[in-house]
Design a protein around this motif. Structure first.
Motif, mmCIF file in Angstrom:
data_model
loop_
_atom_site.group_PDB
_atom_site.id
_atom_site.type_symbol
_atom_site.label_atom_id
_atom_site.label_comp_id
_atom_site.label_asym_id
_atom_site.label_seq_id
_atom_site.Cartn_x
_atom_site.Cartn_y
_atom_site.Cartn_z
ATOM 1 N N ALA A 1 0.861 -1.187 0.000
ATOM 2 C CA ALA A 1 0.000 0.000 0.000
ATOM 3 C C ALA A 1 0.894 1.234 0.000
ATOM 4 O O ALA A 1 1.958 1.238 0.630
ATOM 5 N N VAL B 1 -3.349 3.345 4.248
ATOM 6 C CA VAL B 1 -2.552 2.173 3.856
ATOM 7 C C VAL B 1 -2.902 0.961 4.722
ATOM 8 O O VAL B 1 -2.892 -0.178 4.240
ATOM 9 N N GLU C 1 -6.316 -0.254 3.343
ATOM 10 C CA GLU C 1 -6.168 -0.898 2.037
ATOM 11 C C GLU C 1 -5.549 -2.286 2.153
ATOM 12 O O GLU C 1 -5.923 -3.217 1.421
ATOM 13 N N SER C 2 -4.607 -2.438 3.072
ATOM 14 C CA SER C 2 -3.888 -3.706 3.211
ATOM 15 C C SER C 2 -4.602 -4.709 4.110
ATOM 16 O O SER C 2 -4.305 -5.907 4.079
#
Length: 226
Positions: free
Chosen positions: A28, A49, A52-53
């Motif tokens: 990310a 991030v 998203e991950s």
């Protein structure tokens, strides 16, 4: 170490970037080049991030941050954020010198690498690396003039990389000189941060301070500048 998860924060110049990496691969990434936006963007980038991950700070093995030299505001925001994350989670803190981050972006592009960090007027901080990114001479202040780096350039190709590259380009001309005007990026912290993690080169969260740009003390010398 293939599953090592690192959160990388780069805030030493006007840009701001955040990378979450697992096993040396980016999973990310967030970036902004909006000036003076570190305080408003960094926390948002970190949240994004992780979202998203599907990971969290609890699943990170360490947090790495750029240590400068660089912008006072950017470094203060980055380091204080990294310290807060490490203190709250118990994760170790890694600090990567900004010139080393720049050098990682120039590997294999010339025989020598000079990382340049703007210090206003015709001044900069510079560090010398070989073409593989190995440090040869530590960071020092310099004032640009027409013979800057002449001896180094006479020896072979040199790439000047960083946010003071265009400034240097305006005062020197040499067939062996390559210029790359850019900011350091978090994705170029992956290799040095991973190496530091393996070697357990961690900072003391309570006492670590970044390398702020201080009063300039360089002078123009007739001797070799590097």
């Amino acid at each position: 170490m293939k599953d090592t998860v690192l959160l990388l924060l780069e805030t030493s110049t006007e840009s701001c970037s955040t990378v979450l990496t697992k096993g040396g691969e980016v999973i990310a990434y967030r970036y902004t080049d909006q000036p003076r936006s570190h305080a408003s963007k960094l926390a948002l980038h970190i949240s994004e991030v992780f979202a998203e991950s599907g990971l969290s700070i609890a699943e990170c093995d360490a947090v790495a941050v750029s240590e400068g030299p660089g912008s006072y505001t950017g470094l203060r925001v980055g380091v204080s954020t990294a310290k807060g994350l490490c203190f709250g989670s118990g994760k170790p803190l890694i600090a990567i010198p900004t010139p080393q981050i720049l050098a990682m972006a120039a590997i294999g592009r010339a025989e020598k690498i000079v990382a340049l960090i703007d210090a206003r007027r015709m001044e900069a901080y510079c560090a010398l690396f070989d073409g593989n990114g190995t440090l040869l001479k530590s960071v020092k202040p310099i004032i640009f003039e027409k013979n800057s780096f002449k001896d180094l350039l006479d020896e072979g190709s040199v790439i000047f990389i960083g946010n003071a590259a265009d400034k240097l380009k305006s005062v020197i001309s040499h067939p062996n000189a390559i210029f790359d005007q850019c900011d350091p990026l978090a994705k170029h912290m992956i290799i040095p941060a991973t190496e530091a993690f393996i070697k357990k080169e961690f900072k003391d969260i309570a006492y670590f301070e970044p390398f702020y740009l201080k009063d300039f003390v360089a002078g123009i010398s007739k001797k070799k500048l590097l």
